[in-house]
Motif scaffolding. Sequence first.
Motif, PDB file in Angstrom:
ATOM      1  N   ARG A 155      32.451  31.677  47.100  1.00  0.00           N
ATOM      2  CA  ARG A 155      33.119  32.807  46.476  1.00  0.00           C
ATOM      3  C   ARG A 155      32.291  33.242  45.265  1.00  0.00           C
ATOM      4  O   ARG A 155      32.034  32.437  44.365  1.00  0.00           O
ATOM      5  CB  ARG A 155      34.525  32.404  46.011  1.00  0.00           C
ATOM      6  CG  ARG A 155      35.412  33.583  45.590  1.00  0.00           C
ATOM      7  CD  ARG A 155      36.692  33.091  44.898  1.00  0.00           C
ATOM      8  NE  ARG A 155      37.339  31.981  45.575  1.00  0.00           N
ATOM      9  CZ  ARG A 155      38.229  32.110  46.553  1.00  0.00           C
ATOM     10  NH1 ARG A 155      38.569  33.308  46.974  1.00  0.00           N
ATOM     11  NH2 ARG A 155      38.777  31.041  47.112  1.00  0.00           N
ATOM     12  N   PRO A 156      31.815  34.501  45.195  1.00  0.00           N
ATOM     13  CA  PRO A 156      31.043  34.924  44.025  1.00  0.00           C
ATOM     14  C   PRO A 156      31.924  34.999  42.787  1.00  0.00           C
ATOM     15  O   PRO A 156      33.124  35.268  42.869  1.00  0.00           O
ATOM     16  CB  PRO A 156      30.512  36.303  44.422  1.00  0.00           C
ATOM     17  CG  PRO A 156      31.465  36.796  45.461  1.00  0.00           C
ATOM     18  CD  PRO A 156      31.959  35.592  46.186  1.00  0.00           C
ATOM     19  N   SER A 157      31.307  34.768  41.651  1.00  0.00           N
ATOM     20  CA  SER A 157      32.047  34.862  40.394  1.00  0.00           C
ATOM     21  C   SER A 157      32.211  36.323  39.994  1.00  0.00           C
ATOM     22  O   SER A 157      31.516  37.212  40.487  1.00  0.00           O
ATOM     23  CB  SER A 157      31.302  34.107  39.293  1.00  0.00           C
ATOM     24  OG  SER A 157      30.076  34.770  38.981  1.00  0.00           O
ATOM     25  N   PRO A 192      37.100  39.170  44.592  1.00  0.00           N
ATOM     26  CA  PRO A 192      35.859  38.568  45.107  1.00  0.00           C
ATOM     27  C   PRO A 192      35.938  38.323  46.610  1.00  0.00           C
ATOM     28  O   PRO A 192      37.029  38.127  47.173  1.00  0.00           O
ATOM     29  CB  PRO A 192      35.758  37.239  44.341  1.00  0.00           C
ATOM     30  CG  PRO A 192      36.627  37.405  43.144  1.00  0.00           C
ATOM     31  CD  PRO A 192      37.739  38.324  43.566  1.00  0.00           C
ATOM     32  N   GLU A 199      28.934  37.591  38.628  1.00  0.00           N
ATOM     33  CA  GLU A 199      27.952  37.985  39.644  1.00  0.00           C
ATOM     34  C   GLU A 199      28.265  39.368  40.202  1.00  0.00           C
ATOM     35  O   GLU A 199      27.354  40.170  40.452  1.00  0.00           O
ATOM     36  CB  GLU A 199      27.931  36.949  40.772  1.00  0.00           C
ATOM     37  CG  GLU A 199      27.276  35.644  40.386  1.00  0.00           C
ATOM     38  CD  GLU A 199      27.422  34.593  41.466  1.00  0.00           C
ATOM     39  OE1 GLU A 199      26.415  33.965  41.804  1.00  0.00           O
ATOM     40  OE2 GLU A 199      28.549  34.413  41.971  1.00  0.00           O
ATOM     41  N   SER A 200      29.528  39.656  40.405  1.00  0.00           N
ATOM     42  CA  SER A 200      29.908  40.976  40.914  1.00  0.00           C
ATOM     43  C   SER A 200      29.558  42.065  39.907  1.00  0.00           C
ATOM     44  O   SER A 200      29.019  43.120  40.265  1.00  0.00           O
ATOM     45  CB  SER A 200      31.398  41.001  41.233  1.00  0.00           C
ATOM     46  OG  SER A 200      31.726  40.075  42.244  1.00  0.00           O
TER      47      SER A 200
END
Length: 435
Positions: A414-416, A396, A419-420
């Motif tokens: 920080r994206p999870s 991430p 989400e990615s």
Amino acid sequence: MSCFPTPGFAYVGGALHAEGVPLSRIADAVGTPAYVYSTAGLEANWHAYDDVLAPYRAKGLGIDICYALKANSNLAVIRTLANLGAGADVVSEGEMRRALAAGIPADRIVFSGVGKTPEEVAAALTVGIHQLNVESFPELEMVSAVATRLGKPAPIAIRINPDVDAGTHGKIATGRKEDKFGIDLSLARDAFARAKALPGLQPVAVAIHIGSQLLKTTPFRQAFGKVAELVQVLREDGIPISRIDLGGGLGVPYRPSDAEPDHHSYVAAIFETVGHLGCQVTLEPGRSLVASAGLLLARVNFVKEGLHRRFLVLDAAMNDLMRPALYDAWHTLLPVEEPSPASPLSPVDVVGPVCESGDTFAKQREMPPVAPGALVAFLTAGAYGAAMSGTYNSRPLVPEVLVTGDSFAVVRRRPSFEESLALEKMPDWLSPTPA
């Protein structure tokens, strides 16, 4: 509090702080790796320019500082500099939109870049950009066509390649004749003549940029002197040059042995070479405004004892800070817990977890003992750190934190993993067959 080379960061009571906030508290709140920026550091770097410029402005030299977003495009960083008086230098529509979103008006934005698209030029003209910096004859034709179609005259600078070697790393040199940037100085008069003849163009400025990591003023003087001579020739040709864009500012000291930048000599070089022309001058510092105001906070995963080398394996990787892999760049690395002056130093290779041999931050760096789980900080990482980071190995993006006084805020989270994954879509023909 001990002395510290980076504004905004210091050891306090044996622990590394960002202003009034212990870095360990930030690590506990957001995890590692994480970028941490100091508002005090940003302000100090801004005033290093602005305060020196004040007496020259009093003498009638008009100078604008347009922050180069490519160094660090975080909205909170841009807003902090905008509140101090910065315009923006952008190299993509995305950066332009970020500058606008952060509160910088369009008429204080310069759009640079060697490969602008017609769509980007149209977007810039539509919002009322201050200036487009054009870098080739084909780009002149393209900008003319877009401006004519929109009915919006384009104020342009033509970027000249002065063939001045700044003596920096080959991958960041931009002012030599073999570099991709700008139009050769010998073709400058032809370029401006063509710009004057094309519909929709308003050639108002000469632009240069010879690099962003210069700690000596001699290359600047050489390049600025060539600009002054060109402006006088162009005026004789009937081209009403009223602006000069002198590109990036001074470099920053990454190593303890590096010289400190001399802002007084830099501004004196500007005044003494182009001050007599009566032009509005634009400076585009990026690195020197943000580099020392940021650090990358990481944690030691393992201390690996090899047969021939000792490795410090961090949770930060080349995708988080790629300058060492890309440029062989040096970043001072410090333990967050202040070591004793009597601590012995020993050589270690500082590496990350990515599956590449290039995922190496330092080789045989002399370090005090650091235990697994300890926090460490890469200094002078506020420029080209988060802005160049990526998600290689499906890691991430790193969060970014801005500190002011004894407060801090997460300015990019920080994206999870979810989400990615949600950014991607499985095509119909790969959908699972119903049972």
